[in-house]
Design a protein around this motif. Structure first.
Motif, PDB file in Angstrom:
ATOM      1  N   ARG A 230      22.631  73.941  13.765  1.00  0.00           N
ATOM      2  CA  ARG A 230      23.800  73.741  14.614  1.00  0.00           C
ATOM      3  C   ARG A 230      23.906  74.850  15.660  1.00  0.00           C
ATOM      4  O   ARG A 230      24.269  74.602  16.800  1.00  0.00           O
ATOM      5  N   ASN A 240      21.962  67.426  20.780  1.00  0.00           N
ATOM      6  CA  ASN A 240      22.816  67.380  19.596  1.00  0.00           C
ATOM      7  C   ASN A 240      22.310  66.454  18.498  1.00  0.00           C
ATOM      8  O   ASN A 240      22.542  66.690  17.324  1.00  0.00           O
ATOM      9  N   ASP A 241      21.610  65.380  18.887  1.00  0.00           N
ATOM     10  CA  ASP A 241      21.207  64.418  17.858  1.00  0.00           C
ATOM     11  C   ASP A 241      20.064  64.945  16.994  1.00  0.00           C
ATOM     12  O   ASP A 241      19.642  64.280  16.067  1.00  0.00           O
ATOM     13  N   GLN A 243      20.332  67.834  15.363  1.00  0.00           N
ATOM     14  CA  GLN A 243      20.894  68.768  14.373  1.00  0.00           C
ATOM     15  C   GLN A 243      20.653  68.271  12.949  1.00  0.00           C
ATOM     16  O   GLN A 243      20.970  67.142  12.608  1.00  0.00           O
ATOM     17  N   GLN A 246      24.575  69.143   6.929  1.00  0.00           N
ATOM     18  CA  GLN A 246      25.693  68.423   6.304  1.00  0.00           C
ATOM     19  C   GLN A 246      26.344  67.467   7.287  1.00  0.00           C
ATOM     20  O   GLN A 246      26.748  66.372   6.927  1.00  0.00           O
ATOM     21  N   THR A 247      26.465  67.905   8.522  1.00  0.00           N
ATOM     22  CA  THR A 247      27.174  67.093   9.504  1.00  0.00           C
ATOM     23  C   THR A 247      26.250  66.621  10.613  1.00  0.00           C
ATOM     24  O   THR A 247      26.693  66.223  11.680  1.00  0.00           O
ATOM     25  N   GLY A 248      24.952  66.709  10.349  1.00  0.00           N
ATOM     26  CA  GLY A 248      23.971  66.178  11.293  1.00  0.00           C
ATOM     27  C   GLY A 248      23.084  65.204  10.548  1.00  0.00           C
ATOM     28  O   GLY A 248      23.562  64.443   9.718  1.00  0.00           O
ATOM     29  N   GLN A 266      25.408  74.643   5.057  1.00  0.00           N
ATOM     30  CA  GLN A 266      25.504  73.396   5.825  1.00  0.00           C
ATOM     31  C   GLN A 266      24.137  72.959   6.348  1.00  0.00           C
ATOM     32  O   GLN A 266      23.880  71.774   6.514  1.00  0.00           O
TER      33      GLN A 266
END
Ligand SMILES: Cc1cc2nc3c(=O)[nH]c(=O)nc-3n(C[C@H](O)[C@H](O)[C@H](O)COP(=O)(O)OP(=O)(O)OC[C@H]3O[C@@H](n4cnc5c(N)ncnc54)[C@H](O)[C@@H]3O)c2cc1C
Ligand SMILES: Nc1ncnc2c1ncn2[C@@H]1O[C@H](COP(=O)(O)O)[C@@H](O)[C@H]1O
Lengths: 311, 249
Positions: A230, A240-241, A243, A246-248, A266
């Motif tokens: 991140r 960004n895509d 990453q 956990q949140t990617g 993460q």
């Protein structure tokens, strides 16, 4: 009962993640139908109908589905729920956007990011950034699941002699209140991050977008996909895509190389199920080394060029 | 224009959880709790829209036991105007949270419903989509840019492969991604002020809601531990190991 898998595609090809959702569907050991919706889907439907063991293919063709927004698709899928005990989609942007909307219309709780099918009504999924695994049991009539790609094998996508029935769904679509404005898609010749055998990821340690070339050069030598932490994405080094975390995206390739990445929980959540992990970091106490099979302590600006040259 | 922001009390993102010995759940006793980072981003976005004159009231909702008032106060300190705690002693399912929020929306008639894209405890990424379904309104998940123009929201979404920009009429549900904004820190005077802002408590009976029971948590286990920690001394050794020991290149 039967299982319905919702196919995801880019008009020309079925996404790899759909074949993985089919792989999960196969474990339920009951007839599998596939729904393919879009602007023009007859060729895609024919491809899907040839997959060995597929029971039937449902098509929904409408120019309004060129962009398959959840607002239009969810009511259609919810109306099919009576006929199916399980509805599966891949845990992609598309599936994550759509599945909960379908579930709420059916009045049931969905289960997202399933990593294991324990039985017909019991599933496992990671929680708390993968630091715990929950086993949940559903008692609703239709189970709506999204399937984490890194956790299942694809159902072989090679065409077989099978020719499943293809039937057109005859439903009136509610027009979507959502309008497409624009999109900015990353163009890359490299393998897709989610399905690549090898992934090379770079972190803040790379220091700049230009320095990421070192990562690309190594990735190209290995035929690998490129990923990032991140911090690298936030700093604008890379899109960004890509990453991982956990949140990617969650990946589990045969080989994951983490370069200049410290190993925050993460980030680990997105890659710690990789078969072999290599970490390259100048800080010998970096947490990434605790999950690495092969750690190499040193300056990435010396190590990466040497590694790329010697491979 | 009014914004309704849903905030969840979760374990602080810096804390690593442990599973209870009886494998019934994770152990949250004596654990630092915070506002879910994505909810904090949702609050910040509402505050920025208020500062820009687009929104004039921000209502913050949290569902949980009394302790979640702490997170509501934190959101009020960031700039929320008033809070609603929906008392719920047991952890509500995603569908329950969506039903409760839909109910609150019936009362509030907000134009913009802001939620986090995911709670970092459940990692569900579901609630916003479910709320939008129940309200029969448009949804924009994983937002990295939001612009309000008249009665339309223009939202850039982070999707696989890049960015997708869409527009939709209000009311709409928007769920926030990490790059939407960077939340501010609440200054001490704001924290003091927040203590005096209105905070209403509602219970499920008043809302006419009975909790669903279609999902049962059977067990929570620790993940398989990874055996890591080995080091190599040189690039040559690394290549040799990858070729001949791991056989992955
Ligand atoms: C809600 C939330 C969600 C998040 N989701 C994600 C997620 O999905 N994915 C994710 O990755 N993060 C995520 N994060 C962020 C995460 O907490 C960390 O901040 C992030 O992973 C750090 O990225 P990094 O390792 O690249 O940077 P840093 O932690 O700054 O580490 C950089 C590393 O590079 C090394 N280094 C520097 N220079 C060199 C050199 N010349 N040679 C070798 N090594 C060098 C340093 O020793 C250091 O270990 C999330 C955070 C929050 C709050
Ligand atoms: N108990 C709760 N109270 C308030 N908001 C919640 C609650 N649970 C979930 N949410 C909202 O739903 C978002 C997504 O959560 P989830 O779908 O569980 O990942 C969160 O970021 C919150 O905005």
């Amino acid at each position: 009962m039967k299982t319905l898998v919702i196919a995801e595609h880019n008009q020309n090809n079925i996404k790899a993640a759909t074949y993985i959702a089919l792989g999960a569907a196969k474990q339920l050991d009951q007839p599998v139908d596939i729904l393919v919706a879009g602007d023009q889907v007859s060729e895609l439907a024919a491809t899907l109908a040839n997959i060995e063991g597929v029971n039937g293919v449902l098509t929904l063709e409408d120019s309004a589905l060129a962009m398959p927004f959840a607002e239009t698709l969810a009511p259609v899928i919810a109306s099919l729920a009576e006929q199916y005990s399980h509805i599966l989609m891949a845990s992609t942007s598309f599936g994550k956007d759509l599945a909960p909307r379908v579930a709420a219309l059916c009045g049931v709780n969905p289960v997202s990011d399933v990593t294991k099918i324990v039985s017909h009504d019991t599933y496992q999924r990671p929680i708390y950034a993968g630091n715990a695994i929950a086993t949940v049991q559903l008692s609703s009539a239709c189970h709506i699941l999204t399937i984490r790609s890194s956790a299942f094998d694809p159902w072989p996508s090679t065409p077989a002699a099978n020719v499943a029935d293809i039937s057109k769904l005859d439903v009136a679509l509610t027009p979507s209140p959502v309008q497409f404005v624009s999109q900015q898609l990353s163009q890359s010749e490299r393998p897709e991050l989610g399905s690549a055998q090898i992934v090379v990821s770079g972190g803040r340690g790379l220091g700049s977008g230009e320095n990421f070339n070192l990562v690309y050069q190594l990735a190209d030598k290995l035929g690998a996909a490129v990923g990032a932490s991140r911090a690298a994405v936030d700093a604008g080094f890379i899109a960004n895509d890509l990453q991982v975390g956990q949140t990617g995206q969650v990946v589990a390739p045969n080989l994951y190389l983490a370069v200049g990445i410290s190993g925050a929980i993460q980030h680990l959540a997105g890659m710690k199920d990789s078969k072999v992990i290599v970490a390259i970091n100048k800080d010998e106490d970096a947490p990434i080394f605790s999950v690495a099979d092969y750690g190499l302590v040193g300056d990435l600006f010396e190590i990466l060029p040497e590694l790329t040259a010697k491979l | 224009m009014k914004a309704l922001v849903a905030v969840k009390r979760v374990i602080d993102y810096n804390v690593k959880v442990r599973v209870k010995a009886d494998q019934s759940d994770v152990d949250l006793s004596n654990t630092k709790m915070s506002i879910n980072p994505f909810c904090e981003i949702a609050v910040e976005e509402a505050v920025r829209l208020k500062e820009a004159g687009v929104i004039n009231e921000i209502v913050v909702v949290s569902i949980g036991d009394k302790s979640c008032q702490e997170q509501i106060r934190a959101a009020l300190a960031l700039g929320g105007d008033r809070g609603i705690q929906v008392e719920c002693a047991t952890a509500p399912s995603a569908l329950d949270v969506a039903r409760i929020l839909a109910n609150i929306q019936q009362q509030e008639q907000a134009d913009l419903l802001l939620l986090g894209k995911q709670a970092i405890d459940s990692d569900n990424n579901q609630t916003g989509q479910m709320l939008a379904a129940l309200l029969n309104c448009p949804q924009a998940t994983c937002a990295s840019a939001v612009k309000i123009e008249g009665n339309q929201a223009l939202v850039t979404r982070e999707v696989d492969g890049g960015l997708l920009t869409v527009s939709m009429p209000l009311p709409a549900v928007i769920t926030t991604d990490l790059r939407l904004n960077e939340p501010r820190f609440a200054a001490l005077p704001k924290i003091m002020q927040a203590k005096r802002k209105p905070l209403a408590v509602q219970n499920l009976a008043e809302l006419g809601i009975t909790l669903t029971d279609d999902v049962k948590l059977l067990a929570v286990n620790a993940p398989a531990e990874r055996q890591g920690g080995s080091k190599v001394a040189s690039v040559d050794e690394l290549i040799d190991k990858l070729r001949n020991e791991a056989k992955v290149i």
